[in-house]
Design a protein around this motif. Structure first.
Motif, PDB file in Angstrom:
ATOM      1  N   UNK A   1      -5.506   3.700  -2.060  1.00  0.00           N
ATOM      2  CA  UNK A   1      -4.121   3.803  -2.827  1.00  0.00           C
ATOM      3  C   UNK A   1      -3.864   5.658  -2.508  1.00  0.00           C
TER       4      UNK A   1
ATOM      5  N   UNK B   1       0.285  19.784  -1.678  1.00  0.00           N
ATOM      6  CA  UNK B   1       1.429  18.976  -2.408  1.00  0.00           C
ATOM      7  C   UNK B   1       0.752  18.517  -3.796  1.00  0.00           C
TER       8      UNK B   1
ATOM      9  N   UNK C   1      -1.042  12.310 -18.411  1.00  0.00           N
ATOM     10  CA  UNK C   1       0.569  12.197 -16.940  1.00  0.00           C
ATOM     11  C   UNK C   1       1.002  11.106 -17.930  1.00  0.00           C
ATOM     12  N   UNK C   2       2.485  11.497 -17.981  1.00  0.00           N
ATOM     13  CA  UNK C   2       3.583   9.713 -18.710  1.00  0.00           C
ATOM     14  C   UNK C   2       3.342   9.603 -17.052  1.00  0.00           C
ATOM     15  N   UNK C   3       3.523   8.271 -17.153  1.00  0.00           N
ATOM     16  CA  UNK C   3       3.446   6.982 -16.231  1.00  0.00           C
ATOM     17  C   UNK C   3       4.732   7.429 -15.461  1.00  0.00           C
TER      18      UNK C   3
ATOM     19  N   UNK D   1       2.327   2.207  -3.020  1.00  0.00           N
ATOM     20  CA  UNK D   1       1.167   2.597  -4.447  1.00  0.00           C
ATOM     21  C   UNK D   1       1.269   3.888  -4.148  1.00  0.00           C
ATOM     22  N   UNK D   2       1.056   4.393  -2.878  1.00  0.00           N
ATOM     23  CA  UNK D   2       0.813   5.735  -2.813  1.00  0.00           C
ATOM     24  C   UNK D   2       1.713   6.827  -3.080  1.00  0.00           C
TER      25      UNK D   2
ATOM     26  N   UNK E   1      -5.128   1.457 -12.645  1.00  0.00           N
ATOM     27  CA  UNK E   1      -4.609   0.805 -11.353  1.00  0.00           C
ATOM     28  C   UNK E   1      -6.198   1.374 -10.691  1.00  0.00           C
TER      29      UNK E   1
ATOM     30  N   UNK F   1       1.448  20.594  -7.489  1.00  0.00           N
ATOM     31  CA  UNK F   1       1.684  20.134  -9.080  1.00  0.00           C
ATOM     32  C   UNK F   1       0.724  21.081 -10.310  1.00  0.00           C
TER      33      UNK F   1
ATOM     34  N   UNK G   1       1.513   6.948  -7.283  1.00  0.00           N
ATOM     35  CA  UNK G   1       0.448   7.790  -8.006  1.00  0.00           C
ATOM     36  C   UNK G   1       1.251   8.694  -7.996  1.00  0.00           C
ATOM     37  N   UNK G   2       1.538   9.104  -6.428  1.00  0.00           N
ATOM     38  CA  UNK G   2       1.877  10.616  -6.077  1.00  0.00           C
ATOM     39  C   UNK G   2       2.729  11.342  -6.941  1.00  0.00           C
ATOM     40  N   UNK G   3       3.742  10.036  -7.168  1.00  0.00           N
ATOM     41  CA  UNK G   3       5.384   9.712  -8.365  1.00  0.00           C
ATOM     42  C   UNK G   3       5.181  10.894  -9.061  1.00  0.00           C
ATOM     43  N   UNK G   4       3.152   9.900 -10.130  1.00  0.00           N
ATOM     44  CA  UNK G   4       2.871   9.751 -11.257  1.00  0.00           C
ATOM     45  C   UNK G   4       2.287  11.238 -11.556  1.00  0.00           C
ATOM     46  N   UNK G   5       1.768  11.662 -10.237  1.00  0.00           N
ATOM     47  CA  UNK G   5       0.648  13.279  -9.877  1.00  0.00           C
ATOM     48  C   UNK G   5       2.444  14.000 -10.356  1.00  0.00           C
ATOM     49  N   UNK G   6       3.350  14.045  -9.932  1.00  0.00           N
ATOM     50  CA  UNK G   6       4.386  14.725 -10.372  1.00  0.00           C
ATOM     51  C   UNK G   6       4.855  15.458  -8.622  1.00  0.00           C
ATOM     52  N   UNK G   7       4.484  14.834  -7.496  1.00  0.00           N
ATOM     53  CA  UNK G   7       4.557  14.658  -6.152  1.00  0.00           C
ATOM     54  C   UNK G   7       5.594  14.049  -5.468  1.00  0.00           C
TER      55      UNK G   7
ATOM     56  N   UNK H   1      -4.969  10.779  -0.724  1.00  0.00           N
ATOM     57  CA  UNK H   1      -4.699  11.332   0.351  1.00  0.00           C
ATOM     58  C   UNK H   1      -4.869  13.337   0.702  1.00  0.00           C
TER      59      UNK H   1
ATOM     60  N   UNK I   1      -6.624   8.815  -7.651  1.00  0.00           N
ATOM     61  CA  UNK I   1      -6.211   6.610  -7.654  1.00  0.00           C
ATOM     62  C   UNK I   1      -7.658   6.462  -7.019  1.00  0.00           C
TER      63      UNK I   1
ATOM     64  N   UNK J   1      -0.422  -0.166 -15.898  1.00  0.00           N
ATOM     65  CA  UNK J   1       0.557   1.603 -15.267  1.00  0.00           C
ATOM     66  C   UNK J   1      -0.538   2.234 -16.191  1.00  0.00           C
ATOM     67  N   UNK J   2      -1.551   2.482 -16.107  1.00  0.00           N
ATOM     68  CA  UNK J   2      -2.080   3.876 -16.305  1.00  0.00           C
ATOM     69  C   UNK J   2      -3.316   4.049 -15.081  1.00  0.00           C
ATOM     70  N   UNK J   3      -3.819   4.981 -15.355  1.00  0.00           N
ATOM     71  CA  UNK J   3      -4.601   5.098 -14.252  1.00  0.00           C
ATOM     72  C   UNK J   3      -6.235   3.918 -14.354  1.00  0.00           C
TER      73      UNK J   3
ATOM     74  N   UNK K   1       1.185  -1.310  -0.040  1.00  0.00           N
ATOM     75  CA  UNK K   1       0.028   0.403   0.010  1.00  0.00           C
ATOM     76  C   UNK K   1       0.463   1.043  -0.014  1.00  0.00           C
TER      77      UNK K   1
ATOM     78  N   UNK L   1       4.286  -1.506 -11.199  1.00  0.00           N
ATOM     79  CA  UNK L   1       3.476  -1.477 -12.245  1.00  0.00           C
ATOM     80  C   UNK L   1       2.851  -2.880 -13.211  1.00  0.00           C
TER      81      UNK L   1
END
Lengths: 310, 310
Positions: free
Chosen positions: B143, B235, B307-309, A157-158, A192, B239, A161-167, B146, B139, A187-189, A154, A182
């Motif tokens: 997951x 956060x 978004x690019x993964x 994945x948390x 997931x 983004x 998904x933040x990383x994908x969001x740019x966080x 937040x 998401x 792999x995509x929204x 978990x 992934x």
């Protein structure tokens, strides 16, 4: 002879023990946690027993001569244990304990001590000198089980998904790690979201071996996840440790915290580094041995003292 | 005339707009997210339309004269939007956008801008000058989301179960807060396990008002939870903010981050304290107004850039 069963959520292990504690026959089946109902659990017990009877052939004892000791997940669900005892009336006796208690007395060989089991979930148990025991964690996913395999998945994945969001998470995440996670979750929204909708604790836990592997390879982010898990487990261990750690008999340096479950070995180095004062030790004994000790009167009857809520 | 529908997971709101943008009739039904299937959504659209027809009586337009614009949860689920369009062929046209997009263009009155919706879940969306948009968070639970109500409830339960285990959270927890939370979740280990087994995001979110209330009363622990939620939302906001915050037109001080959803007002003070550089502003317009802007060609057609993964 004693018929012992370790009945988990996904697997049941059974064995017929000689009076002296030798395993005569082993048998197994799928899991039968009491959350699935007493009828289901009774069916699994009988299935395992039939396998043992079949192997023993003409030497098989009668049900009415056999006492069962079963460690079963969900043993404390109100009413179910009593119902299971009623259904399995063909056996001479049935004693039910929690699945964690068999593992605990197996690790300590029936003596007072503490065990933390860390696999898909996380539970801790301590047996006191007077025979009472207390349990910790084991609240289930996603509220509890912090430090477990499902929790590691978990967290991953948390963060992903933040990383994908740019966080960005605190540590850099490697593209190789992301793609291996992934590959499991999709792999995509939409993938997931779909994966998550159906994900059970075991699905989250299926991500943990990827975290373990990358941490072993020196990946900074995965190292930090393993350290977080170790901190969670250490916090739990501290609540189970003796109240007075300065007294000789309860010295945490000499009294080990036993660890069992699939993640105990990969987590051990992080636990040792994180809290060197605790004597972390992997239990190599199987829960069935603890259940035999109970059957043979070589370990105290389970008596869990409930924690005060407020 | 335009028939607009805001179709969420729990509620559907519909209205018939005059060509000039006046609401002529309102009607509503239960939710119909596309995850429940296009057939179900079509049934709800027809149910709302029948209510409107009934109210308008002999003045009701024919279906074949009516264009629909619907903002619907799960709009991006592959195939479902096309299926919904096919089923609802009695209407002159059907345009489907994501549920967040209606709320976004409603808040910005069709202009470029950013909206974060914080209720049970959490989603963010930004509309660029060129008509493209991007989405963030959303998401799903556990997951993602937040900073949302479901996430606040999960955090509270995670901390409270640790508190019961004897692992203290960083801040002291008041007995009054604990008892109000446990009045919802159930007070003992088995009750909490049972509650959790059946808990949906809305059940976790039902704990959030207790956190809000105690934070407003100055409770240290609940204040820290609200601050954590505000940090998560900040956060996400960062983004979605313009890439070049020094340029005049994209200055975050002048460009607001619009907020909508049930938790936006209680969270506003913490967002303002946590990130005073962002111009946080509550959106008072309803998503239906944004859907009318789309129907009338006063807001750009939705074009979400994935978004690019990695």
């Amino acid at each position: 002879m004693h018929f012992c069963l370790d009945i988990g959520g996904t697997t049941t292990r059974g064995a017929l023990f000689s009076t002296g504690g030798k395993i005569l026959v082993r048998a197994g089946a799928t899991g039968a946690a009491l959350s699935l109902g007493a009828e289901h659990a009774a069916g699994i017990v009988r299935e395992v027993w039939q396998q043992i009877k079949h192997t023993k052939g003409s030497e098989a004892p009668l049900e009415s001569e056999i006492g069962i000791v079963a460690g079963i997940a969900g043993a404390t669900i109100p009413g179910e244990a009593a119902k299971l005892t009623e259904i399995l009336s063909e056996f001479a006796s049935l004693r039910i304990v929690s699945d964690g208690y068999g593992a605990l007395v197996s690790a300590t060989n029936g003596a007072p001590g503490t065990l933390i089991s860390v696999g898909t979930g996380l539970t801790g148990m301590r047996l006191f000198e007077n025979g009472d025991s207390i349990a910790g964690s084991g609240w289930g996913f996603p509220i509890g089980d912090q430090g477990s395999g499902a929790w590691l998945g978990l967290c991953a994945m948390q963060d992903l998904t933040k990383y994908i969001d740019g966080i960005a998470p605190i540590q850099p995440v490697s593209a190789d790690f992301v793609s291996q996670i992934l590959a499991i979750s999709g792999a995509d929204r939409f993938d997931i979201l779909h994966w998550q909708k159906n994900a059970k604790p075991k699905n989250y836990a299926s991500l943990a071996p990827v975290v373990v592997k990358f941490a072993q390879g020196g990946d900074e982010y995965c190292l930090s996840l393993m350290q977080r898990a170790a901190r969670e487990i250490t916090e739990l261990a501290q609540t189970l440790l003796p109240q007075n750690p300065t007294s000789h008999t309860d010295d945490p340096v000499t009294k080990p915290i036993w660890l069992s479950g699939g993640l105990s070995t990969p987590l051990l180095p992080y636990l040792k580094t994180g809290s060197a004062k605790i004597n972390w030790r992997i239990s190599r004994s199987e829960p069935l041995s603890g259940l035999y000790l109970l059957a043979a009167g070589k370990a105290p009857v389970e008596n869990v003292i409930p924690r005060a809520v407020v």
